[in-house]
Design a protein around this motif. Structure first.
Motif, PDB file in Angstrom:
ATOM      1  N   MET A 172       3.559 -15.377  13.137  1.00  0.00           N
ATOM      2  CA  MET A 172       3.905 -16.798  13.304  1.00  0.00           C
ATOM      3  C   MET A 172       4.024 -17.161  14.783  1.00  0.00           C
ATOM      4  N   LEU A 173       4.618 -16.253  15.547  1.00  0.00           N
ATOM      5  CA  LEU A 173       4.784 -16.492  16.982  1.00  0.00           C
ATOM      6  C   LEU A 173       3.425 -16.573  17.673  1.00  0.00           C
ATOM      7  N   ARG A 174       2.554 -15.613  17.358  1.00  0.00           N
ATOM      8  CA  ARG A 174       1.211 -15.618  17.965  1.00  0.00           C
ATOM      9  C   ARG A 174       0.437 -16.885  17.577  1.00  0.00           C
ATOM     10  N   GLU A 175       0.566 -17.296  16.312  1.00  0.00           N
ATOM     11  CA  GLU A 175      -0.144 -18.491  15.848  1.00  0.00           C
ATOM     12  C   GLU A 175       0.370 -19.750  16.537  1.00  0.00           C
ATOM     13  N   ALA A 176       1.703 -19.863  16.677  1.00  0.00           N
ATOM     14  CA  ALA A 176       2.282 -21.034  17.336  1.00  0.00           C
ATOM     15  C   ALA A 176       1.838 -21.105  18.797  1.00  0.00           C
ATOM     16  N   VAL A 177       1.759 -19.948  19.445  1.00  0.00           N
ATOM     17  CA  VAL A 177       1.297 -19.907  20.839  1.00  0.00           C
ATOM     18  C   VAL A 177      -0.181 -20.298  20.899  1.00  0.00           C
ATOM     19  N   ALA A 178      -0.989 -19.741  20.004  1.00  0.00           N
ATOM     20  CA  ALA A 178      -2.433 -20.020  20.002  1.00  0.00           C
ATOM     21  C   ALA A 178      -2.710 -21.490  19.720  1.00  0.00           C
ATOM     22  N   ARG A 179      -1.918 -22.095  18.812  1.00  0.00           N
ATOM     23  CA  ARG A 179      -2.126 -23.500  18.461  1.00  0.00           C
ATOM     24  C   ARG A 179      -1.499 -24.448  19.477  1.00  0.00           C
ATOM     25  N   GLN A 180      -0.733 -23.852  20.413  1.00  0.00           N
ATOM     26  CA  GLN A 180      -0.086 -24.650  21.461  1.00  0.00           C
ATOM     27  C   GLN A 180       0.814 -25.741  20.887  1.00  0.00           C
ATOM     28  N   THR A 181       1.554 -25.377  19.807  1.00  0.00           N
ATOM     29  CA  THR A 181       2.555 -26.311  19.293  1.00  0.00           C
ATOM     30  C   THR A 181       3.666 -26.420  20.336  1.00  0.00           C
ATOM     31  N   ASP A 182       4.547 -27.412  20.188  1.00  0.00           N
ATOM     32  CA  ASP A 182       5.653 -27.558  21.149  1.00  0.00           C
ATOM     33  C   ASP A 182       6.459 -26.275  21.235  1.00  0.00           C
ATOM     34  N   ILE A 183       6.825 -25.739  20.075  1.00  0.00           N
ATOM     35  CA  ILE A 183       7.644 -24.526  20.067  1.00  0.00           C
ATOM     36  C   ILE A 183       6.825 -23.330  20.543  1.00  0.00           C
ATOM     37  N   GLY A 184       5.515 -23.334  20.279  1.00  0.00           N
ATOM     38  CA  GLY A 184       4.641 -22.261  20.745  1.00  0.00           C
ATOM     39  C   GLY A 184       4.548 -22.234  22.261  1.00  0.00           C
ATOM     40  N   ARG A 185       4.460 -23.413  22.879  1.00  0.00           N
ATOM     41  CA  ARG A 185       4.413 -23.478  24.351  1.00  0.00           C
ATOM     42  C   ARG A 185       5.738 -22.994  24.949  1.00  0.00           C
ATOM     43  N   ARG A 186       6.818 -23.350  24.285  1.00  0.00           N
ATOM     44  CA  ARG A 186       8.139 -22.889  24.761  1.00  0.00           C
ATOM     45  C   ARG A 186       8.250 -21.370  24.661  1.00  0.00           C
ATOM     46  N   ALA A 187       7.796 -20.823  23.531  1.00  0.00           N
ATOM     47  CA  ALA A 187       7.824 -19.370  23.344  1.00  0.00           C
ATOM     48  C   ALA A 187       6.948 -18.680  24.377  1.00  0.00           C
ATOM     49  N   GLN A 188       5.769 -19.241  24.648  1.00  0.00           N
ATOM     50  CA  GLN A 188       4.842 -18.647  25.621  1.00  0.00           C
ATOM     51  C   GLN A 188       5.488 -18.574  27.003  1.00  0.00           C
ATOM     52  N   ALA A 189       6.161 -19.642  27.406  1.00  0.00           N
ATOM     53  CA  ALA A 189       6.813 -19.664  28.725  1.00  0.00           C
ATOM     54  C   ALA A 189       7.888 -18.579  28.817  1.00  0.00           C
ATOM     55  N   ILE A 190       8.630 -18.391  27.733  1.00  0.00           N
ATOM     56  CA  ILE A 190       9.693 -17.380  27.709  1.00  0.00           C
ATOM     57  C   ILE A 190       9.083 -15.977  27.793  1.00  0.00           C
ATOM     58  N   MET A 191       8.024 -15.745  27.004  1.00  0.00           N
ATOM     59  CA  MET A 191       7.376 -14.431  27.011  1.00  0.00           C
ATOM     60  C   MET A 191       6.703 -14.160  28.355  1.00  0.00           C
ATOM     61  N   ASP A 192       6.095 -15.185  28.942  1.00  0.00           N
ATOM     62  CA  ASP A 192       5.449 -15.026  30.249  1.00  0.00           C
ATOM     63  C   ASP A 192       6.462 -14.635  31.319  1.00  0.00           C
ATOM     64  N   ALA A 193       7.717 -15.064  31.124  1.00  0.00           N
ATOM     65  CA  ALA A 193       8.781 -14.714  32.070  1.00  0.00           C
ATOM     66  C   ALA A 193       9.348 -13.324  31.773  1.00  0.00           C
ATOM     67  N   GLY A 194       8.782 -12.655  30.752  1.00  0.00           N
ATOM     68  CA  GLY A 194       9.215 -11.303  30.412  1.00  0.00           C
ATOM     69  C   GLY A 194      10.518 -11.245  29.651  1.00  0.00           C
ATOM     70  N   GLN A 195      10.880 -12.336  28.992  1.00  0.00           N
ATOM     71  CA  GLN A 195      12.142 -12.388  28.251  1.00  0.00           C
ATOM     72  C   GLN A 195      11.890 -12.352  26.747  1.00  0.00           C
ATOM     73  N   LEU A 196      12.940 -11.973  26.013  1.00  0.00           N
ATOM     74  CA  LEU A 196      12.862 -12.001  24.553  1.00  0.00           C
ATOM     75  C   LEU A 196      12.955 -13.440  24.068  1.00  0.00           C
ATOM     76  N   VAL A 197      12.206 -13.750  23.039  1.00  0.00           N
ATOM     77  CA  VAL A 197      12.240 -15.098  22.469  1.00  0.00           C
ATOM     78  C   VAL A 197      13.587 -15.274  21.763  1.00  0.00           C
ATOM     79  N   PRO A 198      14.379 -16.289  22.165  1.00  0.00           N
ATOM     80  CA  PRO A 198      15.711 -16.463  21.570  1.00  0.00           C
ATOM     81  C   PRO A 198      15.647 -16.930  20.114  1.00  0.00           C
TER      82      PRO A 198
END
Length: 197
Positions: free
Chosen positions: A34-60
C-alpha cells in the motif's frame, strides 16, 4: 469479512492469505504494498510518505493509518479485506479500531499464527542452502541473521498486539506448524465457514 493475520515472518501467512483471497474474493492488504502504491500514484499521503522515507525516517503511524484508510475505501475492499503486516503495534491497532468505527465497520477475526521459532529458523537455513546449491542468489530476507532479526522485531513490537485482540475475543490461535491444508481447515473452522479443501 475483515481479517487480520498476525504471526512472525515465515509462519505461512502469505500462503493462507492467498487461499482466503481465492475462496472469498477479498483483497490482501499489505502495508508495504500500500505504501509503495501510494508513493507511485503520488497521492497526498504518498507524497508525504515519500518525503519521510527520503529523509531516512520511519513512516509514522498517522501516515500509515492514512494509507490504510485510503486503501480500504477502494471498491475491491468494500466487501472485506485481509490485513497482513498491520497493525504492528497497539497504537496502530487502536487507530485501526477508531478508523473502522467511524465507518461503521469492525474487524471480524484475528488469525494468530503460532509457530516454533527454532523450526522456522531451520526452515529458512534449509531454504537458503537449497537456493545456493541450485546456483541462485539467496534473498536478503532468507539469510538466518536477517530472519532472526525480523523474529526479534516481531516479538518486540507485534507480539503485544496479540493480547490486545485476545481481550476483545477476536483472536483465534492457528497452529502454523501444521501441514498447509490442515492450517487452512483450522482457519475456516475459526471463521465458522463450511468449506471443503
Amino acid at each position: 469479512m475483515r481479517l487480520i493475520l498476525l504471526g512472525p515472518p515465515g509462519a505461512g501467512k502469505g500462503t493462507q492469505a492467498q487461499r482466503l483471497i481465492d475462496r472469498h474474493g477479498i483483497p490482501q492488504l499489505s502495508t508495504g504494498d500500500m505504501l509503495r502504491e501510494a508513493v507511485a500514484r503520488q497521492t497526498d499521503i504518498g507524497r508525504r510518505a515519500q518525503a519521510i522515507m527520503d529523509a531516512g525516517q520511519l513512516v509514522p503511524d498517522e501516515v500509515v493509518i492514512g494509507i490504510v484508510a485510503d486503501r480500504i475505501a477502494e471498491n475491491d475492499a468494500k466487501g472485506g479485506f485481509i490485513l497482513d503486516g498491520f497493525p504492528r503495534t497497539v497504537p496502530q491497532a487502536e487507530a485501526l479500531d477508531d478508523l473502522l468505527s467511524r465507518k461503521g465497520l469492525k474487524i471480524d477475526a484475528v488469525l494468530e499464527f503460532q509457530v516454533d521459532e527454532d523450526a522456522l529458523v531451520s526452515r529458512i537455513e534449509k531454504r537458503a542452502a537449497e537456493t545456493l546449491a541450485a546456483g541462485k542468489p539467496v534473498r536478503k530476507d532468507d539469510t538466518p541473521d536477517v530472519f532472526r532479526r525480523r523474529l526479534q522485531e516481531f516479538r518486540q513490537l507485534t507480539a503485544a498486539v496479540v493480547p490486545y485482540y485476545r481481550q476483545r475475543g477476536l483472536s483465534h490461535a492457528i497452529d502454523g506448524m501444521a501441514p498447509i491444508d490442515d492450517v487452512t481447515r483450522q482457519i475456516e473452522s475459526a471463521l465458522a465457514i463450511d468449506v471443503r479443501v
